[in-house]
Design a protein around this motif. Structure first.
Motif, PDB file in Angstrom:
ATOM      1  N   UNK A  29     -24.014 -13.626 -36.472  1.00  0.00           N
ATOM      2  CA  UNK A  29     -24.138 -14.033 -35.091  1.00  0.00           C
ATOM      3  C   UNK A  29     -25.240 -14.999 -34.812  1.00  0.00           C
ATOM      4  N   UNK A  30     -25.020 -16.067 -33.997  1.00  0.00           N
ATOM      5  CA  UNK A  30     -25.900 -16.933 -33.713  1.00  0.00           C
ATOM      6  C   UNK A  30     -27.212 -16.340 -32.779  1.00  0.00           C
TER       7      UNK A  30
ATOM      8  N   UNK B 262     -14.464 -17.882 -28.316  1.00  0.00           N
ATOM      9  CA  UNK B 262     -15.550 -16.926 -27.882  1.00  0.00           C
ATOM     10  C   UNK B 262     -16.046 -16.597 -29.291  1.00  0.00           C
ATOM     11  N   UNK B 263     -15.500 -16.472 -30.423  1.00  0.00           N
ATOM     12  CA  UNK B 263     -15.889 -16.121 -31.602  1.00  0.00           C
ATOM     13  C   UNK B 263     -16.968 -17.260 -32.093  1.00  0.00           C
ATOM     14  N   UNK B 264     -16.180 -18.391 -31.993  1.00  0.00           N
ATOM     15  CA  UNK B 264     -17.233 -19.560 -32.521  1.00  0.00           C
ATOM     16  C   UNK B 264     -18.322 -19.800 -31.858  1.00  0.00           C
ATOM     17  N   UNK B 265     -18.292 -19.565 -30.349  1.00  0.00           N
ATOM     18  CA  UNK B 265     -19.595 -19.968 -29.643  1.00  0.00           C
ATOM     19  C   UNK B 265     -20.548 -18.770 -29.807  1.00  0.00           C
TER      20      UNK B 265
END
Length: 384
Positions: A226-227, A214-217
């Motif tokens: 954040x992306x 979840x962190x990576x996405x």
């Protein structure tokens, strides 16, 4: 079929622990899943396999089995704490283990092993309670699942204290339990507890892996901010608060002359400049604020519970901070600046996109006026 005797059950427990030792070692060393915690849990299983192997002579219990039990319980507590990331220090765990080992050593002149066994059970019970506490604090599950994961540690602690009370003569005659080697039901219960602990540890690892995914996405791979997708999710949540009358604001910023940075330093230098900006801003923001990368050299900062004046102050502080902390690249200092647009969120915006557009327009206006400055969005004075 004859019932299983205690010795057979202890052999089963030892074999299961030996297999678990190898599995956890592979998880930590080969798959690199929580390597430090995995090594501790692997050592816990390995020591228990040695301590409970029925072939160990009874004369070695004080010198080998009991100390291994105490150290293994400490490794389990330390491994659980590592998985929970509650805190990485383990001085309290080390203290309990050392005190337990010293207390066991003090009983060396006593031919009766009852006191030494009681000390081992006391240390094991305390360490099991510490592991249960760390799970309660950091598991990340709902209350029900967290309780299920904690249960075997509480049962283990209860069994250790129960056994300690019997060894010290604190229990009524009919309630004092015999040791695992002479008590098949108790050995069966310990086997069930061990299997439940192993299952719970796997669940904790899976929870950690899911959290990592979840962190990576939700994170930009280059800067750790954040992306854009995560920024828009946060923005929608802030918009819901705005509709209930809470003040929220956001900044949009763009690195000045970023093409020149890329041309002079190369793409690696440009990447380093963006990472530098994220690090500089990350140290200056509140825990509730969100820094996100919208794309390229453009970033956004979401400021909950912040009105226009406060947002302008934050933007000006970030602008000065970036200007005062140049990038070190190739043994040289490279100045970096950014232009900021500031907007407050208004009722009626769709998922906060209106505020994002207003802040973006203000950022371009800041660039048109000479860059390295902060401008509020058009019409903000009417809503201040």
């Amino acid at each position: 079929m004859p019932p299983l005797d205690a010795t057979t059950l202890l052999t089963v427990i030892a074999v299961i622990d030996a297999v678990a030792c190898g599995v956890w070692l592979a998880l930590g060393q080969v798959l690199r899943i929580a390597p430090r915690a995995a090594r501790r849990i692997s050592a816990y299983h390995g020591l228990l396999a040695l301590a409970w192997w029925p072939a160990i002579p009874g004369s070695m219990e004080r010198l080998v089995a009991l100390p291994l039990d105490i150290v293994a319980a400490g490794l389990l507590a330390a491994g659980v704490r590592g998985l929970m990331r509650v805190r990485y220090q383990a001085w309290d765990i080390v203290a309990v283990v050392v005190i337990g080992l010293l207390a066991t050593a003090v009983t060396a002149g006593d031919p009766d092993l009852s006191t030494a066994r009681a000390v081992s059970n006391l240390a094991g019970g305390v360490l099991a309670l510490m592991a249960a506490r760390d799970i309660a604090v950091g598991a990340g599950f709902g209350a029900g699942i967290t309780g299920v994961v904690m249960l075997p540690y509480l049962l283990l602690a209860g069994g250790c204290f129960w056994r300690m009370g019997g060894l010290l003569g604190w229990m009524p005659a009919g309630l004092a339990p015999a040791g695992l080697g002479a008590n098949a039901p108790l050995a069966m219960l310990r086997l069930a507890v061990d299997l439940t602990i192993a299952t719970g540890l796997i669940a904790l690892v899976m929870q950690r892996l899911i959290a990592r995914v979840r962190h990576l996405t939700r994170r930009d791979a280059l800067t750790g901010a954040l992306n854009r997708r995560a920024v828009e999710e946060h923005l929608a949540r802030l918009q819901a608060l705005t509709e209930r009358g809470r003040p929220n604001a956001l900044l949009v910023l763009d690195v000045d002359h970023f093409k020149r940075i890329n041309d002079e330093l190369g793409h690696a230098g440009g990447d380093a400049a963006l990472q530098h900006l994220a690090a500089v801003f990350g140290d200056a923001l509140r825990d509730t604020d969100c820094l996100g990368r919208l794309g390229g050299e453009e970033f956004a900062v979401l400021l909950p519970e912040t009105a226009l004046g406060g947002a302008m102050d934050v933007a000006e502080r970030l602008r000065r901070r970036l200007q005062e902390r140049p990038l070190t690249w190739g043994n040289q200092l490279w100045p970096i600046s950014a232009s900021f647009g500031v907007a407050t969120m208004r009722s009626g915006d769709v998922n906060g996109q209106g505020a994002l557009s207003r802040a973006d327009a203000a950022m371009y206006a800041a660039k048109a006026r000479g860059r390295n400055r902060v401008l509020p969005a058009a019409g903000e004075a009417e809503f201040a």
